[in-house]
Design a protein around this motif. Structure first.
Motif, short mmCIF file in Angstrom:
data_model
loop_
_atom_site.label_atom_id
_atom_site.label_comp_id
_atom_site.label_asym_id
_atom_site.label_seq_id
_atom_site.Cartn_x
_atom_site.Cartn_y
_atom_site.Cartn_z
N SER A 124 47.51 -39.40 55.71
CA SER A 124 46.83 -40.61 56.17
C SER A 124 45.34 -40.38 56.31
CB SER A 124 47.43 -41.07 57.50
OG SER A 124 48.80 -41.34 57.39
N LEU A 125 44.96 -39.23 56.87
CA LEU A 125 43.54 -38.91 57.03
C LEU A 125 42.85 -38.79 55.67
CD1 LEU A 125 43.75 -36.25 59.91
CD2 LEU A 125 43.08 -38.65 60.10
N LEU A 126 43.52 -38.11 54.74
CA LEU A 126 42.95 -37.98 53.40
C LEU A 126 42.81 -39.34 52.72
CD1 LEU A 126 44.82 -34.79 52.09
CD2 LEU A 126 42.44 -34.96 52.84
N MET A 127 43.80 -40.20 52.89
CA MET A 127 43.76 -41.54 52.32
C MET A 127 42.60 -42.34 52.90
SD MET A 127 45.55 -43.58 50.20
CE MET A 127 47.26 -43.03 50.26
N GLY A 128 42.46 -42.28 54.24
CA GLY A 128 41.39 -43.03 54.89
C GLY A 128 40.01 -42.57 54.47
N PHE A 129 39.81 -41.26 54.42
CA PHE A 129 38.49 -40.76 54.05
C PHE A 129 38.21 -40.92 52.56
CE2 PHE A 129 39.07 -38.45 58.10
CZ PHE A 129 37.97 -38.99 58.76
N LEU A 130 39.26 -40.95 51.74
CA LEU A 130 39.06 -41.29 50.33
C LEU A 130 38.56 -42.73 50.22
CD1 LEU A 130 39.33 -40.70 47.31
CD2 LEU A 130 41.74 -41.42 47.46
N PRO A 153 28.42 -59.77 48.90
CA PRO A 153 29.28 -59.64 47.71
C PRO A 153 30.57 -58.88 48.00
CG PRO A 153 27.47 -58.06 47.63
CD PRO A 153 27.21 -58.94 48.81
N LEU A 154 31.61 -59.22 47.23
CA LEU A 154 32.88 -58.50 47.28
C LEU A 154 33.10 -57.85 45.91
CD1 LEU A 154 35.26 -61.01 49.13
CD2 LEU A 154 34.24 -58.92 50.04
N SER A 155 32.95 -56.55 45.85
CA SER A 155 33.11 -55.84 44.58
C SER A 155 34.47 -55.17 44.50
CB SER A 155 32.01 -54.78 44.45
OG SER A 155 32.20 -53.75 45.41
N VAL A 156 34.77 -54.62 43.32
CA VAL A 156 36.01 -53.87 43.13
C VAL A 156 36.02 -52.65 44.04
CG1 VAL A 156 37.36 -52.52 41.49
CG2 VAL A 156 36.29 -54.66 40.76
N TRP A 157 34.84 -52.03 44.21
CA TRP A 157 34.73 -50.87 45.10
C TRP A 157 35.07 -51.26 46.54
CZ3 TRP A 157 34.21 -46.17 43.01
CH2 TRP A 157 33.67 -46.07 41.72
N THR A 158 34.59 -52.42 46.96
CA THR A 158 34.86 -52.89 48.32
C THR A 158 36.35 -53.11 48.52
OG1 THR A 158 32.70 -53.99 48.41
CG2 THR A 158 34.35 -54.67 50.03
N LEU A 159 36.98 -53.81 47.57
CA LEU A 159 38.40 -54.11 47.71
C LEU A 159 39.25 -52.84 47.65
CD1 LEU A 159 38.55 -57.31 45.46
CD2 LEU A 159 38.48 -57.19 47.96
N GLY A 160 38.93 -51.96 46.71
CA GLY A 160 39.69 -50.70 46.60
C GLY A 160 39.54 -49.83 47.82
N GLY A 161 38.30 -49.68 48.30
CA GLY A 161 38.06 -48.88 49.50
C GLY A 161 38.73 -49.47 50.72
N THR A 162 38.74 -50.81 50.80
CA THR A 162 39.40 -51.48 51.92
C THR A 162 40.88 -51.14 51.98
OG1 THR A 162 37.86 -53.34 51.82
CG2 THR A 162 39.95 -53.72 52.94
N VAL A 163 41.55 -51.22 50.84
CA VAL A 163 42.99 -50.92 50.79
C VAL A 163 43.25 -49.48 51.23
CG1 VAL A 163 44.96 -50.64 49.25
CG2 VAL A 163 43.48 -52.64 49.02
N LEU A 164 42.45 -48.53 50.74
CA LEU A 164 42.66 -47.12 51.06
C LEU A 164 42.41 -46.84 52.55
CD1 LEU A 164 41.00 -45.46 47.94
CD2 LEU A 164 43.44 -45.50 48.51
N VAL A 165 41.34 -47.41 53.10
CA VAL A 165 41.05 -47.21 54.51
C VAL A 165 42.16 -47.77 55.39
CG1 VAL A 165 39.54 -47.91 56.42
CG2 VAL A 165 38.54 -47.08 54.30
N LEU A 166 42.61 -48.98 55.09
CA LEU A 166 43.64 -49.60 55.91
C LEU A 166 44.99 -48.88 55.77
CD1 LEU A 166 42.82 -53.40 55.61
CD2 LEU A 166 42.15 -51.76 57.36
N LEU A 167 45.27 -48.34 54.57
CA LEU A 167 46.48 -47.54 54.41
C LEU A 167 46.41 -46.27 55.25
CD1 LEU A 167 47.24 -47.82 50.58
CD2 LEU A 167 48.64 -48.72 52.46
N GLY A 168 45.23 -45.66 55.27
CA GLY A 168 45.04 -44.47 56.09
C GLY A 168 45.21 -44.76 57.57
N VAL A 169 44.65 -45.87 58.02
CA VAL A 169 44.78 -46.27 59.42
C VAL A 169 46.25 -46.59 59.74
CG1 VAL A 169 44.15 -48.05 61.10
CG2 VAL A 169 42.41 -47.11 59.58
N ALA A 170 46.94 -47.27 58.82
CA ALA A 170 48.34 -47.60 59.04
C ALA A 170 49.19 -46.33 59.18
CB ALA A 170 48.86 -48.45 57.88
N GLY A 171 48.93 -45.35 58.34
CA GLY A 171 49.66 -44.09 58.43
C GLY A 171 49.39 -43.37 59.73
N THR A 172 48.14 -43.44 60.21
CA THR A 172 47.79 -42.82 61.48
C THR A 172 48.55 -43.48 62.62
OG1 THR A 172 45.58 -42.36 60.62
CG2 THR A 172 45.88 -42.19 63.00
#
Length: 315
Positions: free
Chosen positions: A142-148, A281-300
């Motif tokens: 989860s930590l690795l996912m969030g920081f990614l 703006p909402l970019s692909v980077w924003t959306l992708g990073g958002t998913v990864l951060v929230l997955l990391g938080v969810a796992g935590t």
């Protein structure tokens, strides 16, 4: 933030619904404060960040202490309570909120909220170090996912951003670490004060830290635009008085694992409002990073839930 032992969700109905109301306030209002901060400190607003933070907290502290006095709540604080509130107030407000305000001079409000969503990741790391426990595979993943996710969010700025933007990114990366330290200090050193008085003392020490930072950095005298004054007023009334006090109340009435889900909701609210009102703006980077951060938080959160269940079984 006053910390108490987590209570079961099967609390009396009245307490449960009051707690959920306070959590809803935290969900919406704290998510919207990123927009208000951006409006208040962006270029041309006339509000230097630490001057804005100090004046905001002083106003909120005066109101909270006045309410406590009128309702006959004791303002007496023990030596332990003094240092706990001073230390946590510095880390939460000056280190956490202050760096967010400083970073939002250049960075979009939604982007700032997404980076601050990593607070639970930092809390997990800090508590693991203090408890000297080897993290589980779920927590490590989860930590690795969030920081990614943080890396994905930050990559476009590191690739193309100027020096000012890079400084903003570093400030926003440090902000959740300081906020996490403040949470751990408060959680591990509970103090017997009412939520209003506790919130007042914490914001008082935060205001002192902001004023000292403004003086040390030589910030110019504020000359806010009307729009910045509206943002300041919103942060005083809704950010400091209502939402921060609601956060304390929610911690008292609901399990901590439920309350900290604000880290899921705040970024969503902030990104939506930033897009809707400031046309961020909402970019692909924003959306992708958002998913990864929230997955990391969810796992935590899932890891913490498993730990709590294990402790409850052992007891």
């Amino acid at each position: 933030m006053a910390s108490t032992a987590p209570r079961s969700i099967a609390a009396p109905n009245s307490s449960l619904w009051v707690g959920l109301f306070h959590l809803f306030v935290v969900y919406i209002v704290w998510g919207s404060t990123y927009l208000a901060i951006r409006v208040g400190v962006r270029e041309g607003s006339g509000f230097p960040p630490f001057s804005m933070g100090g004046s905001r907290l002083l106003a909120a502290t005066a109101i909270l202490f006045l309410v406590a006095f009128i309702t006959r709540q004791s303002l007496k604080i023990s030596p332990k309570g003094l240092w706990v509130h001073a230390l946590s107030g510095f880390f939460l407000w000056v280190g956490g909120n202050g760096l967010v305000m400083w970073g939002e001079q250049q960075a979009d409000s939604g982007y700032a909220a997404l980076l601050v969503a990593s607070v639970p990741l930092w809390v997990a790391i800090i508590e693991g170090i203090l408890d000297r426990k080897i993290p589980s595979k779920l927590l490590i993943g989860s930590l690795l996912m969030g920081f990614l996710g943080i890396g994905v969010l930050s990559f476009p700025t590191f690739r193309t951003g100027g020096e000012a933007n890079l400084h903003s990114i570093f400030a926003l990366l440090l902000a959740p670490l300081f906020w996490g330290i403040g949470m751990v200090v408060q959680r591990r050193n509970p103090v017997a004060l009412s939520p209003i008085v506790s919130s007042g003392y914490q914001q008082l020490f935060g205001a002192i830290g902001f004023i000292l930072a403004a003086l040390l950095l030589g910030e110019p005298w504020p000359n806010p635009t009307p729009e910045a004054w509206w943002a300041w007023g919103y942060l005083v009334v809704f950010g400091s008085l209502f939402a921060f006090t609601s956060f304390i109340m929610a911690l008292k009435m609901l399990p901590t694992s439920l309350v900290v889900t604000y880290a899921y909701v705040n970024p969503v609210v902030a990104v939506f409002l930033g897009w809707l009102i400031l046309h961020e703006p909402l970019s692909v980077w924003t959306l992708g990073g958002t998913v990864l951060v929230l997955l990391g938080v969810a796992g935590t959160f899932k890891h913490q839930s498993q730990v709590n269940k294990k402790h409850a079984t052992q007891e």
